[in-house]
Design a protein around this motif. Structure first.
Motif, PDB file in Angstrom:
ATOM      1  N   LEU A 127       0.842  -1.189   0.000  1.00  0.00           N
ATOM      2  CA  LEU A 127       0.000   0.000   0.000  1.00  0.00           C
ATOM      3  C   LEU A 127       0.880   1.242   0.000  1.00  0.00           C
ATOM      4  CD1 LEU A 127      -2.925   1.099   0.251  1.00  0.00           C
ATOM      5  CD2 LEU A 127      -2.612   0.994   2.722  1.00  0.00           C
ATOM      6  N   VAL A 128       0.633   2.129  -0.956  1.00  0.00           N
ATOM      7  CA  VAL A 128       1.377   3.382  -1.015  1.00  0.00           C
ATOM      8  C   VAL A 128       0.463   4.536  -0.615  1.00  0.00           C
ATOM      9  CG1 VAL A 128       3.062   2.554  -2.697  1.00  0.00           C
ATOM     10  CG2 VAL A 128       0.991   3.676  -3.504  1.00  0.00           C
ATOM     11  N   ASP A 129       1.062   5.619  -0.188  1.00  0.00           N
ATOM     12  CA  ASP A 129       0.352   6.794   0.330  1.00  0.00           C
ATOM     13  C   ASP A 129      -0.327   7.528  -0.826  1.00  0.00           C
ATOM     14  OD1 ASP A 129      -0.544   8.828   1.930  1.00  0.00           O
ATOM     15  OD2 ASP A 129       1.453   9.607   2.409  1.00  0.00           O
ATOM     16  N   GLU A 130      -1.575   7.199  -1.061  1.00  0.00           N
ATOM     17  CA  GLU A 130      -2.295   7.673  -2.252  1.00  0.00           C
ATOM     18  C   GLU A 130      -2.297   9.181  -2.426  1.00  0.00           C
ATOM     19  OE1 GLU A 130      -5.565   9.400  -4.337  1.00  0.00           O
ATOM     20  OE2 GLU A 130      -5.801   8.973  -2.226  1.00  0.00           O
ATOM     21  N   PRO A 131      -2.596   9.983  -1.450  1.00  0.00           N
ATOM     22  CA  PRO A 131      -2.613  11.423  -1.726  1.00  0.00           C
ATOM     23  C   PRO A 131      -1.275  11.983  -2.213  1.00  0.00           C
ATOM     24  CG  PRO A 131      -3.776  10.982   0.310  1.00  0.00           C
ATOM     25  CD  PRO A 131      -3.077   9.709  -0.094  1.00  0.00           C
ATOM     26  N   LYS A 132      -0.189  11.314  -1.885  1.00  0.00           N
ATOM     27  CA  LYS A 132       1.137  11.818  -2.258  1.00  0.00           C
ATOM     28  C   LYS A 132       1.559  11.436  -3.672  1.00  0.00           C
ATOM     29  CE  LYS A 132       1.808  13.488   1.854  1.00  0.00           C
ATOM     30  NZ  LYS A 132       1.541  14.870   2.088  1.00  0.00           N
ATOM     31  N   ILE A 133       0.926  10.439  -4.290  1.00  0.00           N
ATOM     32  CA  ILE A 133       1.401   9.969  -5.597  1.00  0.00           C
ATOM     33  C   ILE A 133       0.872  10.767  -6.781  1.00  0.00           C
ATOM     34  CG2 ILE A 133       1.793   7.622  -4.784  1.00  0.00           C
ATOM     35  CD1 ILE A 133      -0.797   6.820  -6.228  1.00  0.00           C
ATOM     36  N   TRP A 134       0.146  11.825  -6.532  1.00  0.00           N
ATOM     37  CA  TRP A 134      -0.382  12.616  -7.638  1.00  0.00           C
ATOM     38  C   TRP A 134       0.581  13.732  -8.047  1.00  0.00           C
ATOM     39  CZ3 TRP A 134      -3.533   9.615  -9.827  1.00  0.00           C
ATOM     40  CH2 TRP A 134      -4.274   8.713  -9.077  1.00  0.00           C
ATOM     41  N   GLU A 135       1.854  13.543  -7.686  1.00  0.00           N
ATOM     42  CA  GLU A 135       2.913  14.452  -8.127  1.00  0.00           C
ATOM     43  C   GLU A 135       3.191  14.197  -9.609  1.00  0.00           C
ATOM     44  OE1 GLU A 135       4.503  16.747  -6.209  1.00  0.00           O
ATOM     45  OE2 GLU A 135       3.148  16.220  -4.571  1.00  0.00           O
ATOM     46  N   PRO A 136       3.648  15.214 -10.348  1.00  0.00           N
ATOM     47  CA  PRO A 136       3.976  14.995 -11.762  1.00  0.00           C
ATOM     48  C   PRO A 136       4.988  13.865 -11.944  1.00  0.00           C
ATOM     49  CG  PRO A 136       3.976  17.332 -11.258  1.00  0.00           C
ATOM     50  CD  PRO A 136       3.839  16.607  -9.946  1.00  0.00           C
ATOM     51  N   TYR A 137       4.730  13.040 -12.926  1.00  0.00           N
ATOM     52  CA  TYR A 137       5.602  11.911 -13.229  1.00  0.00           C
ATOM     53  C   TYR A 137       6.890  12.417 -13.871  1.00  0.00           C
ATOM     54  CZ  TYR A 137       7.311   7.697 -15.558  1.00  0.00           C
ATOM     55  OH  TYR A 137       8.088   6.659 -15.988  1.00  0.00           O
ATOM     56  N   ASP A 138       8.020  11.989 -13.329  1.00  0.00           N
ATOM     57  CA  ASP A 138       9.321  12.347 -13.894  1.00  0.00           C
ATOM     58  C   ASP A 138      10.200  11.103 -14.007  1.00  0.00           C
ATOM     59  OD1 ASP A 138       9.795  11.907 -11.207  1.00  0.00           O
ATOM     60  OD2 ASP A 138      10.970  13.723 -10.909  1.00  0.00           O
ATOM     61  N   GLY A 139       9.559   9.973 -14.277  1.00  0.00           N
ATOM     62  CA  GLY A 139      10.270   8.703 -14.355  1.00  0.00           C
ATOM     63  C   GLY A 139      10.914   8.448 -15.693  1.00  0.00           C
ATOM     64  N   ILE A 140      11.306   7.190 -15.905  1.00  0.00           N
ATOM     65  CA  ILE A 140      12.113   6.845 -17.077  1.00  0.00           C
ATOM     66  C   ILE A 140      11.321   6.700 -18.368  1.00  0.00           C
ATOM     67  CG2 ILE A 140      13.915   5.767 -15.699  1.00  0.00           C
ATOM     68  CD1 ILE A 140      12.756   3.070 -16.397  1.00  0.00           C
ATOM     69  N   ASN A 141      10.027   6.554 -18.320  1.00  0.00           N
ATOM     70  CA  ASN A 141       9.205   6.450 -19.529  1.00  0.00           C
ATOM     71  C   ASN A 141       8.861   7.857 -20.026  1.00  0.00           C
ATOM     72  OD1 ASN A 141       8.566   3.557 -20.198  1.00  0.00           O
ATOM     73  ND2 ASN A 141       8.124   3.595 -18.013  1.00  0.00           N
ATOM     74  N   THR A 142       9.766   8.437 -20.767  1.00  0.00           N
ATOM     75  CA  THR A 142       9.608   9.832 -21.182  1.00  0.00           C
ATOM     76  C   THR A 142       8.363  10.054 -22.032  1.00  0.00           C
ATOM     77  OG1 THR A 142      11.114   9.454 -23.049  1.00  0.00           O
ATOM     78  CG2 THR A 142      12.063  10.348 -21.011  1.00  0.00           C
ATOM     79  N   ALA A 143       7.874   9.037 -22.718  1.00  0.00           N
ATOM     80  CA  ALA A 143       6.658   9.193 -23.522  1.00  0.00           C
ATOM     81  C   ALA A 143       5.438   9.494 -22.659  1.00  0.00           C
ATOM     82  CB  ALA A 143       6.415   7.947 -24.362  1.00  0.00           C
ATOM     83  N   LEU A 144       5.482   9.144 -21.382  1.00  0.00           N
ATOM     84  CA  LEU A 144       4.356   9.393 -20.476  1.00  0.00           C
ATOM     85  C   LEU A 144       4.344  10.824 -19.946  1.00  0.00           C
ATOM     86  CD1 LEU A 144       4.435   6.112 -18.363  1.00  0.00           C
ATOM     87  CD2 LEU A 144       2.931   6.657 -20.283  1.00  0.00           C
ATOM     88  N   ARG A 145       5.444  11.515 -20.032  1.00  0.00           N
ATOM     89  CA  ARG A 145       5.545  12.873 -19.493  1.00  0.00           C
ATOM     90  C   ARG A 145       5.077  13.869 -20.535  1.00  0.00           C
ATOM     91  NH1 ARG A 145      11.546  13.390 -17.890  1.00  0.00           N
ATOM     92  NH2 ARG A 145      11.963  11.312 -18.529  1.00  0.00           N
ATOM     93  N   PRO A 146       4.664  15.043 -20.237  1.00  0.00           N
ATOM     94  CA  PRO A 146       4.541  15.639 -18.913  1.00  0.00           C
ATOM     95  C   PRO A 146       3.136  15.552 -18.335  1.00  0.00           C
ATOM     96  CG  PRO A 146       4.315  17.363 -20.522  1.00  0.00           C
ATOM     97  CD  PRO A 146       4.499  16.059 -21.278  1.00  0.00           C
ATOM     98  N   GLU A 147       2.199  14.961 -19.055  1.00  0.00           N
ATOM     99  CA  GLU A 147       0.798  15.053 -18.626  1.00  0.00           C
ATOM    100  C   GLU A 147       0.367  14.040 -17.583  1.00  0.00           C
ATOM    101  OE1 GLU A 147       1.631  12.746 -22.079  1.00  0.00           O
ATOM    102  OE2 GLU A 147       1.524  14.901 -22.112  1.00  0.00           O
ATOM    103  N   ILE A 148       1.211  13.116 -17.225  1.00  0.00           N
ATOM    104  CA  ILE A 148       0.786  12.077 -16.285  1.00  0.00           C
ATOM    105  C   ILE A 148       1.412  12.300 -14.903  1.00  0.00           C
ATOM    106  CG2 ILE A 148       2.606  10.394 -16.713  1.00  0.00           C
ATOM    107  CD1 ILE A 148       0.307   8.278 -16.922  1.00  0.00           C
ATOM    108  N   THR A 149       0.773  11.758 -13.887  1.00  0.00           N
ATOM    109  CA  THR A 149       1.294  11.804 -12.523  1.00  0.00           C
ATOM    110  C   THR A 149       1.829  10.414 -12.168  1.00  0.00           C
ATOM    111  OG1 THR A 149      -0.799  11.128 -11.528  1.00  0.00           O
ATOM    112  CG2 THR A 149      -0.446  13.520 -11.853  1.00  0.00           C
ATOM    113  N   TRP A 150       2.499  10.315 -11.015  1.00  0.00           N
ATOM    114  CA  TRP A 150       2.940   8.997 -10.551  1.00  0.00           C
ATOM    115  C   TRP A 150       1.730   8.105 -10.271  1.00  0.00           C
ATOM    116  CZ3 TRP A 150       7.553   6.714 -10.710  1.00  0.00           C
ATOM    117  CH2 TRP A 150       8.649   7.520 -10.970  1.00  0.00           C
ATOM    118  N   GLY A 151       0.658   8.671  -9.763  1.00  0.00           N
ATOM    119  CA  GLY A 151      -0.561   7.891  -9.554  1.00  0.00           C
ATOM    120  C   GLY A 151      -1.112   7.373 -10.862  1.00  0.00           C
ATOM    121  N   GLY A 152      -1.127   8.221 -11.869  1.00  0.00           N
ATOM    122  CA  GLY A 152      -1.565   7.798 -13.191  1.00  0.00           C
ATOM    123  C   GLY A 152      -0.661   6.743 -13.786  1.00  0.00           C
ATOM    124  N   ARG A 153       0.614   6.863 -13.515  1.00  0.00           N
ATOM    125  CA  ARG A 153       1.593   5.909 -14.050  1.00  0.00           C
ATOM    126  C   ARG A 153       1.287   4.484 -13.612  1.00  0.00           C
ATOM    127  NH1 ARG A 153       3.767   2.294 -15.646  1.00  0.00           N
ATOM    128  NH2 ARG A 153       5.983   1.815 -15.884  1.00  0.00           N
TER     129      ARG A 153
END
Length: 158
Positions: A127-153
């Motif tokens: 279980l991960v802290d759901e309210p905190k994962i809606w930060e902008p996604y800056d991970g390794i799948n660059t095609a997912l950026r910039p419109e997705i969040t970590w929660g969306g990921r």
């Protein structure tokens, strides 16, 4: 529940290149079997039939269930969503990204939360802290950026 740096380390560790919907070692049958066991457990714990969304496609989200408000002590519907990645799960009142941490703590009644968190832990979910994962996604799948969040990921359609 994973929070803070431990949560971010895990999310970054399981964020692999390639297909953003499933990890390289994905086992659909095992993932589905465990999700159905979770649903059955929560049906028993809450004395209801959970509403289940099992037909998720084009997503890193594996499935979601909702515990009806009439079955909860807090009078709020509770959702539980599980990812295709690393046994990740989120849970809370109403819907994902509906409340910040403080509001979640008010609306996610303590005994309801304990039942959900215990069921997830007993079945090996992280279980991960759901309210905190809606930060902008800056991970390794660059095609997912910039419109997705970590929660969306990990918990949404891609």
């Amino acid at each position: 529940m994973l929070t803070g740096e431990a949560m971010w380390r895990l999310l970054r560790a399981v964020d692999e290149p390639g297909n953003p919907e499933i990890p390289h070692d994905y086992d659909h049958d095992a993932t589905r079997c465990r999700f159905l066991a979770l649903a059955a457990r929560l049906d028993t714990d809450f004395g209801c039939r959970t509403d289940r969304d099992l037909w998720v496609q084009d997503a890193a989200l594996h499935a979601r269930l909702d515990i009806p408000e009439a079955a909860t002590r807090g009078g709020e519907k509770i959702y539980v969503a599980v990812s295709n990645f690393a046994s990740l799960a989120i849970a809370g009142p109403c819907n994902p990204d509906a409340y910040d941490s403080e509001e979640r703590d008010v609306y996610f009644e303590a005994e309801d939360r304990r039942l959900v968190e215990t069921a997830l832990a007993d079945l090996g979910y992280r279980l991960v802290d759901e309210p905190k994962i809606w930060e902008p996604y800056d991970g390794i799948n660059t095609a997912l950026r910039p419109e997705i969040t970590w929660g969306g990921r990990f918990f949404d359609y891609l």
